[in-house]
Design a protein around this motif. Structure first.
Motif, short mmCIF file in Angstrom:
data_model
loop_
_atom_site.label_atom_id
_atom_site.label_comp_id
_atom_site.label_asym_id
_atom_site.label_seq_id
_atom_site.Cartn_x
_atom_site.Cartn_y
_atom_site.Cartn_z
N ILE A 210 17.47 22.87 79.08
CA ILE A 210 16.89 22.55 77.76
C ILE A 210 17.36 21.18 77.30
O ILE A 210 16.56 20.37 76.81
N SER A 211 18.64 20.88 77.48
CA SER A 211 19.16 19.60 76.98
C SER A 211 18.58 18.41 77.73
O SER A 211 18.21 17.40 77.11
N THR A 213 15.67 18.25 79.37
CA THR A 213 14.24 18.12 79.09
C THR A 213 14.01 17.55 77.69
O THR A 213 13.18 16.65 77.50
N LEU A 214 14.77 18.05 76.72
CA LEU A 214 14.63 17.54 75.35
C LEU A 214 15.12 16.09 75.25
O LEU A 214 14.52 15.28 74.54
N THR A 217 12.40 13.94 76.68
CA THR A 217 11.21 13.98 75.81
C THR A 217 11.42 13.16 74.54
O THR A 217 10.54 12.39 74.13
N LEU A 218 12.58 13.32 73.91
CA LEU A 218 12.87 12.57 72.68
C LEU A 218 12.98 11.07 72.97
O LEU A 218 12.57 10.24 72.15
N TYR A 221 9.42 9.90 73.36
CA TYR A 221 8.76 9.90 72.06
C TYR A 221 9.26 8.76 71.19
O TYR A 221 8.48 8.09 70.50
N THR A 239 15.09 9.77 66.41
CA THR A 239 14.67 10.33 67.70
C THR A 239 15.49 9.76 68.84
O THR A 239 15.99 10.51 69.70
N SER A 242 19.08 11.04 68.65
CA SER A 242 19.14 12.44 69.09
C SER A 242 19.08 12.53 70.61
O SER A 242 19.75 13.36 71.23
N SER A 243 18.26 11.66 71.21
CA SER A 243 18.16 11.64 72.66
C SER A 243 19.50 11.29 73.30
O SER A 243 19.93 11.93 74.27
N LEU A 246 21.81 14.23 73.14
CA LEU A 246 21.43 15.28 74.09
C LEU A 246 21.77 14.89 75.53
O LEU A 246 22.15 15.75 76.33
#
Length: 502
Positions: A210-211, A213-214, A217-218, A221, A239, A242-243, A246
């Motif tokens: 999860i970490s 992939t997120l 993605t972030l 984005y 964003t 946050s990336s 993560l």
């Protein structure tokens, strides 16, 4: 007596042929889907009103889900059985394809592409393992692995051609619908002919999956949002921050997890880390080349989707030929020389692409540079894969190959986001400059709609050129990585343990 002994043998051969057909077709469908959509991008953009910034998500949604969850898919395969996960993955992929073909909005299509990527990430690792489960060692397994590798290699070329045919004679929706009948047949036949495999005990590294992939993605984005709202936008800053958090969390989780998706010992080897960094650059270069040239060939050269598919065919052929020639030479000269030459040649091809103008033709502006880039990439793939698995423990061989595939997908997505941001920023600056200059030189201090459209076209090409320059720099960075980090020798190679990137 001989008839009785030959009949079971013929039945066994027939069963293995069907099994190989199922596995190879599934792999072809998953790999093909990464390229089949490229040709349909301009049609999707017109019908669903994608902006140039949001259009990249049709590609990145699939790549991020597929790459981010590929390692988790491999772990699920071991815990719950190859056959079961293979069928589940194909069913998910098929349902998502059907949904995507019905899409009437951008969010709908992008969501379907995410689910397609999830299905592919579940089915693809299981497909490779099913080869070893169902085919005995020796000639049968070698033949099966050859067919599997051929489907992986042919997927890109077939995707471009099939995407062109379906979009030209039907609509972009058929690049999604085409998977449905194939997926239905595969899931039914697979459930009947594939052999069940043993399962293992253990846990899942869900936090790690999860970490990562997120985080990817972030990051994508945030980069995409910066191209439309600027780097000082609150959404962009939050964003991207946050990336970063993560990504740090992912490596912390992997260092503590007993069932880590990416055991950090794999990254401790400088050759392997260098190979992964090089794959990031090659993935970014290829993703960017296909994305921008697809738009140029169809929107500026006015090629039909079918003609555009044929226009890209030389790229696939050049990659296959260069990779095949390199695979024969790498055992004699070692991988490092090809890892040095390949990215450098690819960078030359990208620099040549920066010379594209609104008046360029396919033969004078596109074909030559595209072939140079393809040859450079093709020279790199085989030695890169061999370097990534060189010296790795047998228990980590599959993980090392999977990490390389994941790096290619995620790196390509991040690279494409960077290149789209560069392109949009350059185009916006250029069109502002051109319009102001045209208005200042006009006696009426105004310009016609026709003139404005021509200036926008010129600025768009300027943005493409900027993206190709940025991509060339990324390729050169890959070259620098090889110079500084990679010291692999011919004697270090494992010529049996490597599988080429998907």
């Amino acid at each position: 007596m001989s008839d009785q002994t030959e009949q079971p043998h013929r039945h066994k051969d027939h069963s293995l042929t069907v099994i190989l057909f199922v596995i190879a077709t599934a792999q072809l469908m998953v790999v093909l889907d990464a390229s089949i959509v490229n040709i349909a991008l301009p049609s999707m953009q017109r019908e669903l009103h994608f902006s140039s910034a949001s259009l990249e998500w049709v590609i990145n949604a699939y790549a991020l889900a597929f790459g981010g969850l590929l390692l988790l898919g491999g772990r699920l395969r071991d815990l719950y059985g190859r056959k079961k996960l293979f069928v589940i993955g194909i069913v998910i992929f098929t349902l998502a394809s059907f949904s995507g073909g019905l899409a009437t909005s951008q969010l709908w299509l992008i969501s379907a592409r995410v689910v397609q990527g999830i299905g592919g990430a579940i089915a693809s690792p299981a497909a490779l393992s099913l080869v070893t489960d169902n085919f005995p060692e020796g000639k049968p397994r070698a033949k099966a692995m050859g067919v599997y590798a051929a489907m992986s290699g042919a997927g890109a070329a077939l995707g471009l051609l099939l995407g062109g045919i379906l979009t030209d004679f039907g609509s972009w929706r058929w690049v999604m619908f085409v998977n449905v009948p194939i997926g239905v047949v595969l899931s039914i036949v697979a459930s009947k002919v594939l052999h069940k495999s043993d399962t293992k005990t253990g846990g899942l590294d869900l936090p790690g999956a999860i970490s990562v992939t997120l985080a990817a993605t972030l990051l994508v984005y945030g980069l995409s949002h910066a191209s439309t709202s600027g780097w000082r936008s609150t959404v962009t800053e939050v964003t991207l921050a946050s990336s970063v958090v993560l990504w740090i969390a992912f490596f912390f989780i992997e260092s503590r997890s007993t069932h880590a998706l990416v055991p950090l010992r794999i990254l401790a080897n400088r050759n392997r880390s260098g190979a992964l960094a090089l794959m990031l650059s090659i993935g970014a270069s290829l993703f960017g080349m296909f994305f921008f040239l697809t738009l140029f060939i169809q929107d500026f050269l006015r090629y039909s989707p079918l003609k555009a598919g044929f226009a890209f065919l030389p790229v696939s052929i050049a990659i296959v030929v260069a990779a095949g020639a390199t695979s024969q030479l790498v055992t004699r000269f070692g991988p490092r020389v090809f890892l040095l030459v390949g990215p450098f040649v690819a960078a030359i091809g990208l620099v040549l692409l920066t010379r594209i103008t609104p008046s360029s033709t396919y033969l004078t502006g596109v074909l030559g540079p595209m072939l140079v880039l393809a040859i450079g990439a093709g020279m790199t793939f085989v030695p890169l894969t061999l370097t990534a698995v060189a010296g790795v423990a047998k228990t980590d061989g599959g993980v090392a190959s999977a990490v390389l595939n994941t790096t290619q997908q995620i790196g390509g997505s991040i690279g494409l986001a960077v290149l789209v941001t560069v392109s949009r920023t350059a185009a916006a600056n250029k069109v502002t400059s051109l319009v102001h200059r045209a208005i200042a030189s006009s006696p009426t201090h105004s310009i016609s709609a026709l003139t404005q459209a021509a200036l926008v076209s010129k600025a768009t090409i300027s943005g493409f050129d900027a993206a190709f320059w940025a991509s060339a720099i990324i390729a050169i960075l890959g070259f620098v990585v090889v110079v500084v980090f990679i010291r692999v020798k011919r004697d270090d190679l494992d010529l049996e343990g490597a599988t080429l990137p998907l």
